[in-house]
Design a protein around this motif. Structure first.
Motif: not given
Length: 286
Positions: A203-208, A220-231, A241-244, A247-252
């Motif tokens: 889960n997270g907020i799209i930052s890029v 880039v997904i911001d999962h909070g508290q310093g944890i981010m994933s990148i694809y 960007k800024d979309q919530y 987990k398991n949601a289609l992003i691309g």
């Protein structure tokens, strides 16, 4: 596990605190969890590690946690960290040591095609601008946590082969075999065919969410508290960007965009602005 007795002379009181560190002997590029357990509420809980100050976040009453990242190219050996916090405006400090072990990374050579070079995939000025954008995103995490359970694999087939592991030292060449540049791989490449669905690992907020010249289609997904994933290197991006996202949601969809030698998904993880090995997070609930 370490337990400290903290004396408060002026108030004639005795506080105890426990600091759990997991693991204490990480491999280069691995993540480390800190868990501070106190008898009373504290303020300004933080840790200084490798000249960087990282907050500890309240995760339960009198329980403060955070994640630290280690770099793939740090020398092995002992590293000191210091956890500090305040009780009644009095500062308390708890030093500890972790021992970084050899990650044993390989070396590989990649040849960038003439077509990719013509498209600007090796343009260092473009790469520099992209790194500024990504660096700013990695340092702008939300203090709240969106994480729910373990991270999941971002592709439909959890057995998708790894074509290039985390930490491998890469030497790039042009189509004539002439050297271009070298650096360590800060994520994992998976052999995803063109237009394979790509899912949010947590889960997270799209930052890029944008197409980049060198990194290709990037999320880039911001999962909070310093944890981010990148694809990276996506052919198509289906989020904004800024979309919530959950987990398991289609992003691309995976692609062959940017600096690539073929279709694949580059997946990475940033822990408080340190690019760590993302594979140890799959199926693991910190």
């Amino acid at each position: 596990m370490k337990k400290f007795l903290l004396f408060c002379v002026l108030l004639s009181c005795l506080y105890s605190a426990t600091l759990n560190i997991t693991p204490r002997q990480p491999l280069q590029g691995n993540s480390v969890k800190l868990e501070l357990l106190t008898e009373t509420a504290v303020k300004d809980a933080r840790v200084v590690f490798a000249k960087k100050t990282v907050p500890l976040y309240l995760s339960a009453p009198n329980k403060y946690t955070t994640m630290l990242g280690t770099y793939m190219d740090w020398p092995t050996g002992n590293y000191t960290l210091t956890v500090s916090y305040k009780i009644n405006d009095r500062l308390y400090e708890m030093p500890a040591v972790i021992t970084l072990q050899n990650g044993r990374f390989d070396v590989e050579t990649l040849v960038i095609s003439q077509q990719k070079q013509a498209e600007g995939a090796t343009d260092m000025a473009a790469l520099s601008k992209e790194n500024v954008t990504l660096g700013a995103a990695f340092r702008a995490w939300k203090n709240g946590s969106y994480v729910d359970g373990a991270f999941v694999f971002p592709l439909p087939n959890t057995k998708t082969p790894v074509t290039s592991p985390y930490g491998v030292q890469r030497h790039y060449q042009n189509h004539r075999g002439q050297p271009l540049y070298s650096w360590a791989h800060r994520g994992v490449d998976y052999a995803a065919a063109l237009n394979t669905p790509v899912y949010a690992a947590q889960n997270g907020i799209i930052s890029v969410a944008e197409q980049m010249q060198v990194h290709g289609g990037t999320i880039v997904i911001d999962h909070g508290q310093g944890i981010m994933s990148i694809y990276n290197h996506l052919n198509k991006i289906t989020v904004k960007k800024d979309q919530y996202v959950t987990k398991n949601a289609l992003i691309g969809y995976s692609g062959n965009t940017g600096q690539t030698t073929g279709p694949h998904l580059h997946y990475g993880l940033s822990v408080h602005d340190v690019r760590v090995n993302p594979q140890e997070w799959f199926g693991k609930k910190w």
